[in-house]
Design a protein around this motif. Structure first.
Motif, PDB file in Angstrom:
ATOM      1  N   LYS B  22      44.749  40.153  42.099  1.00 20.48           N
ATOM      2  CA  LYS B  22      43.475  40.737  41.679  1.00 20.48           C
ATOM      3  C   LYS B  22      43.194  42.087  42.343  1.00 20.48           C
ATOM      4  O   LYS B  22      43.569  42.324  43.498  1.00 20.48           O
ATOM      5  CB  LYS B  22      42.335  39.771  42.008  1.00 20.48           C
ATOM      6  CG  LYS B  22      42.418  38.468  41.224  1.00 20.48           C
ATOM      7  CD  LYS B  22      41.280  37.546  41.596  1.00 20.48           C
ATOM      8  CE  LYS B  22      41.384  36.229  40.810  1.00 20.48           C
ATOM      9  NZ  LYS B  22      40.329  35.281  41.205  1.00 20.48           N
ATOM     10  N   THR B  24      39.807  45.023  42.217  1.00 19.39           N
ATOM     11  CA  THR B  24      38.569  45.590  41.694  1.00 19.39           C
ATOM     12  C   THR B  24      38.361  46.946  42.351  1.00 19.39           C
ATOM     13  O   THR B  24      38.848  47.195  43.447  1.00 19.39           O
ATOM     14  CB  THR B  24      37.357  44.687  41.962  1.00 19.39           C
ATOM     15  OG1 THR B  24      37.219  44.492  43.366  1.00 19.39           O
ATOM     16  CG2 THR B  24      37.512  43.348  41.259  1.00 19.39           C
ATOM     17  N   SER B  73      37.752  45.923  36.987  1.00 19.02           N
ATOM     18  CA  SER B  73      38.919  45.233  37.526  1.00 19.02           C
ATOM     19  C   SER B  73      40.194  45.724  36.871  1.00 19.02           C
ATOM     20  O   SER B  73      40.172  46.274  35.753  1.00 19.02           O
ATOM     21  CB  SER B  73      38.774  43.720  37.322  1.00 19.02           C
ATOM     22  OG  SER B  73      38.828  43.396  35.943  1.00 19.02           O
TER      23      SER B  73
END
Lengths: 114, 113
Positions: B22, B24, B73
Motif C-alpha cells: 500500500k 498513500t 492511493s
C-alpha cells in the motif's frame, strides 16, 4: 543506452579519514544528479542534488560535500569521516532532455566507518 | 508539503497468492507516482509509474498499480507472488518531471514458499 556507474562498491574507513565516492552517467546529457543515503536498509535521505556543472544544492547540513566537475560526474566527499557517516550511498539521475520523470539509481556504495 | 506513506513496514504473503503493497500520498496538484524495488545491497530499480491516463498501470515483473485520486492511493499489486519478489519496495511522488522525489519509508515484502 543510458547507464550509471558508482564506485567503490564497498569501503571501510577509520574515523577521521577522508572520503571520495564517484558516480558517472552515460548516454544522456545535462542530467539532474543526486546523492542519497540509506541507513539500516530502510528509508532514503536526499543529501545533495545538482542541475548542472558546479551547481550543488544541499538538503541536509552535515559532514559531507558534493561536487560536479563535469556534466555527467558527481562526487561525494568528506574531509573527516564520523561514525554516523556509515551507510549505503546511492547515486541517481534523471534525464536532462526528454525527461520522462523516472529516477535511475546506481548500484550503491556501502561505507563502514570504524 | 508533499508526503508519501507506506502504512505497512512488512508484508508477508505465501507464494502463489496475490500481493498488495500500500501507498498513500499527500500533494497539492496532479502527481507523478512511482514504484521502485530494492534487492539486498543493490540500487533501486524502477518498476512502474503513473503520470496520466488509465488508472491501472502495468510494470515490470508482472506488477501493476492502481491510481485512486479520491483516496490518494497508489497500491502495488501482483496476482501471484513469487519467492523472488521478496525485497524492499518504495513508493515515490513528484509533481513535475525534474522535481526532487519524495519517497515513502519502504515496505519489506516477504514471499514465503
Amino acid at each position: 543506452s543510458q547507464t550509471i556507474h558508482q564506485w567503490p562498491a564497498t569501503l571501510v574507513q577509520p574515523v577521521g579519514s577522508p572520503l571520495s565516492l564517484e558516480c558517472t552517467v552515460e548516454g544522456t546529457s545535462n542530467p539532474n544528479l543526486y546523492w542519497y543515503r540509506q541507513a539500516a536498509g530502510r528509508g532514503l535521505q536526499l543529501l545533495f542534488y545538482s542541475v548542472g556543472i558546479g551547481q550543488i544544492s544541499s538538503e541536509v547540513p552535515q559532514n559531507l560535500s558534493a561536487s560536479r566537475p563535469q556534466d555527467r560526474q558527481f562526487i561525494l566527499s568528506s574531509k573527516k569521516l564520523l561514525l554516523s557517516d556509515s551507510g549505503f550511498y546511492l547515486c541517481a539521475y534523471t534525464q536532462g532532455a526528454y525527461n520522462t520523470g523516472e529516477l535511475f539509481f546506481g548500484e550503491g556504495s556501502r561505507l563502514t566507518v570504524l | 508539503a508533499q508526503s508519501v506513506a507506506q502504512p505497512e513496514d512488512q508484508v508477508n504473503v505465501a507464494e502463489g497468492n496475490p500481493l498488495t503493497v500500500k501507498c498513500t500520498y499527500s500533494v497539492s496538484g496532479n502527481p507523478y507516482l512511482f514504484w521502485y524495488v530494492q534487492y539486498p545491497n543493490r540500487g533501486l530499480q524502477f518498476l512502474l509509474k503513473y503520470i496520466t491516463g488509465d488508472n491501472l498501470v502495468k510494470g515490470s515483473y508482472g506488477f501493476e498499480a492502481e491510481f485512486n485520486k479520491s483516496q490518494t492511493s497508489f497500491h502495488l499489486k501482483k496476482p501471484s507472488a513469487l519467492v523472488s519478489d521478496s525485497a524492499l519496495y518504495f513508493c515515490a511522488v513528484i509533481l513535475t518531471a525534474g522535481q526532487n522525489f519524495v519517497f515513502g519509508p519502504g515496505t519489506r515484502l516477504s514471499v514465503l514458499p
